[in-house]
Enzyme design. Structure first.
Site, PDB file in Angstrom:
ATOM      1  N   ARG A   5       0.839  -1.195   0.000  1.00 15.71           N
ATOM      2  CA  ARG A   5       0.000   0.000   0.000  1.00 15.71           C
ATOM      3  C   ARG A   5       0.879   1.252   0.000  1.00 15.71           C
ATOM      4  O   ARG A   5       1.952   1.262   0.606  1.00 15.71           O
ATOM      5  CB  ARG A   5      -0.899   0.038   1.245  1.00 15.71           C
ATOM      6  CG  ARG A   5      -2.171  -0.804   1.162  1.00 15.71           C
ATOM      7  CD  ARG A   5      -3.133  -0.263   0.113  1.00 15.71           C
ATOM      8  NE  ARG A   5      -4.414  -0.953   0.102  1.00 15.71           N
ATOM      9  CZ  ARG A   5      -4.679  -2.038  -0.631  1.00 15.71           C
ATOM     10  NH1 ARG A   5      -3.721  -2.563  -1.390  1.00 15.71           N
ATOM     11  NH2 ARG A   5      -5.882  -2.576  -0.604  1.00 15.71           N
ATOM     12  N   GLU A  43      -3.207   8.095  -5.270  1.00 19.10           N
ATOM     13  CA  GLU A  43      -3.446   7.303  -6.478  1.00 19.10           C
ATOM     14  C   GLU A  43      -4.637   7.870  -7.255  1.00 19.10           C
ATOM     15  O   GLU A  43      -5.721   8.001  -6.686  1.00 19.10           O
ATOM     16  CB  GLU A  43      -3.668   5.842  -6.118  1.00 19.10           C
ATOM     17  CG  GLU A  43      -2.427   5.193  -5.525  1.00 19.10           C
ATOM     18  CD  GLU A  43      -2.584   3.708  -5.234  1.00 19.10           C
ATOM     19  OE1 GLU A  43      -3.723   3.194  -5.330  1.00 19.10           O
ATOM     20  OE2 GLU A  43      -1.569   3.075  -4.909  1.00 19.10           O
ATOM     21  N   HIS A  48      -0.958   0.156  -9.494  1.00 18.50           N
ATOM     22  CA  HIS A  48      -1.699  -0.616  -8.484  1.00 18.50           C
ATOM     23  C   HIS A  48      -2.491  -1.759  -9.127  1.00 18.50           C
ATOM     24  O   HIS A  48      -3.700  -1.888  -8.961  1.00 18.50           O
ATOM     25  CB  HIS A  48      -2.637   0.297  -7.683  1.00 18.50           C
ATOM     26  CG  HIS A  48      -3.024  -0.288  -6.354  1.00 18.50           C
ATOM     27  ND1 HIS A  48      -3.395   0.488  -5.275  1.00 18.50           N
ATOM     28  CD2 HIS A  48      -3.105  -1.578  -5.924  1.00 18.50           C
ATOM     29  CE1 HIS A  48      -3.686  -0.291  -4.237  1.00 18.50           C
ATOM     30  NE2 HIS A  48      -3.516  -1.549  -4.611  1.00 18.50           N
TER      31      HIS A  48
END
Length: 329
Positions: free
Chosen positions: A241, A270, A289
């Protein structure tokens, strides 16, 4: 006219096989919502369709406002394993389980971590450009490295960390494991070396691969002080993360030669803002991601998410996939 159907919200990325499991039931009504929906729009949509009884979330945040808008939520699920965007105490107060996809995407994330290690060690980006740019004669000036015989430190020995360890062992690497919540005997049984002190282990590692959840305890875990403990020849991999690694500190270490390179699948923000300082560095490889979002993983995660929802609605929740175990009787 009233209906006894339970209304289930699913993201547009929910796989066909996962939908099929839910569509087999004639007591469910599926409502699709966009993956990248704003918090306000999501809350409005829930309110419009209330009562809503279950939700399968991608990256959408979920907490008290969404619970209030849903009116009769029974189960909240994530098509994945991370849950930092979900307000767990809010769910627990209402005795609503939060469920994750178990081991469904762990092989995919472990493969991405290994891919990033290999890409960096084998200098894949540079090698590709040497051929494309007609600089064949430069190849001996930037020789790649082996994983063989190198030491990797795996931070977090859960579903993903254990699989990453197996892949590193297959490459004949020495595997250190830091996880204060796992017994040392369990780590040893897996053929790895447990380390109790992260700071003491960092100078030994040629690669550090992060596989722990994002919690108040792990935010900023890899700050400037920790990065200084790593070898200047070492590589840092983060497929966990954003926020676990201090990005300005990482940028400083990489640009000053205090760290050889990094592989990042996740970021503090993000998507990261245009012109992010890390974008300019040649010794960083990045992905948006997607480590746990392969074609196969999406199928596995969607199917497991569907089973999670059904298990709660049928009164037999799959306990191993429930994060807030306090809601279980």
């Amino acid at each position: 006219m009233t209906t006894n159907k339970k209304k289930i919200f699913i993201t547009e990325s929910f796989s066909r096989s996962g939908r099929a499991l839910l569509q087999q039931r004639d007591d469910l009504d599926l409502v699709e919502f966009p993956n990248m929906i704003s918090a306000g729009d999501f809350e409005t949509m829930l309110r419009q369709h209330a009562p809503v009884h279950g939700v399968a979330l991608g990256a959408t945040r979920f907490g008290e406002p969404e619970l209030e808008a849903s009116k009769d939520m029974k189960v909240v699920t994530r098509i994945g394993v991370g849950f930092d965007a979900v307000d767990i105490p809010a769910l627990s107060r209402r005795k609503i389980p939060l469920m994750v996809a178990g081991t469904a995407n762990s092989p995919s994330v472990a493969e991405q971590a290994m891919f990033m290690m290999l890409t960096l060690a084998k200098r894949a980006v540079e090698m590709d450009s040497i051929v494309r740019d007609g600089k064949w004669g430069h190849r001996l000036g930037m020789l790649p490295y082996d994983l063989y015989g190198k030491t990797v430190l795996i931070v977090g020995f859960g579903r993903i960390g254990t699989r990453t360890a197996k892949r590193c062992q297959a490459m004949e690497m020495n595997v250190l494991v830091y996880d204060p919540y796992r017994p040392a005997a369990e780590v040893k049984a897996a053929g790895c070396e447990p380390v109790a002190d992260l700071d003491a282990a960092l100078p030994r590692a040629d690669f550090v691969s992060i596989h722990c959840p994002k919690t108040p305890e792990t935010v900023g875990m890899f700050n400037a002080a920790r990065l200084k403990l790593m070898k200047p020849t070492a590589y840092l991999i983060n497929t966990a993360r954003g926020g676990i690694v201090d990005e300005p500190a990482l940028q400083a270490a990489l640009s000053s030669g205090k760290l050889a390179g990094a592989g990042l699948d996740v970021f503090e923000q993000e998507p990261p803002p245009a012109g992010h300082a890390l974008f300019a560095l040649p010794n960083v490889i990045m992905a948006p991601h997607v480590a746990g979002v392969t074609l196969e993983a999406v199928d596995r995660m969607s199917e497991q998410t569907a089973r999670n929802i059904l298990s709660v609605l049928d009164g037999e929740p799959l306990r191993q996939n429930v994060i807030n175990q306090d809601v279980l009787g």
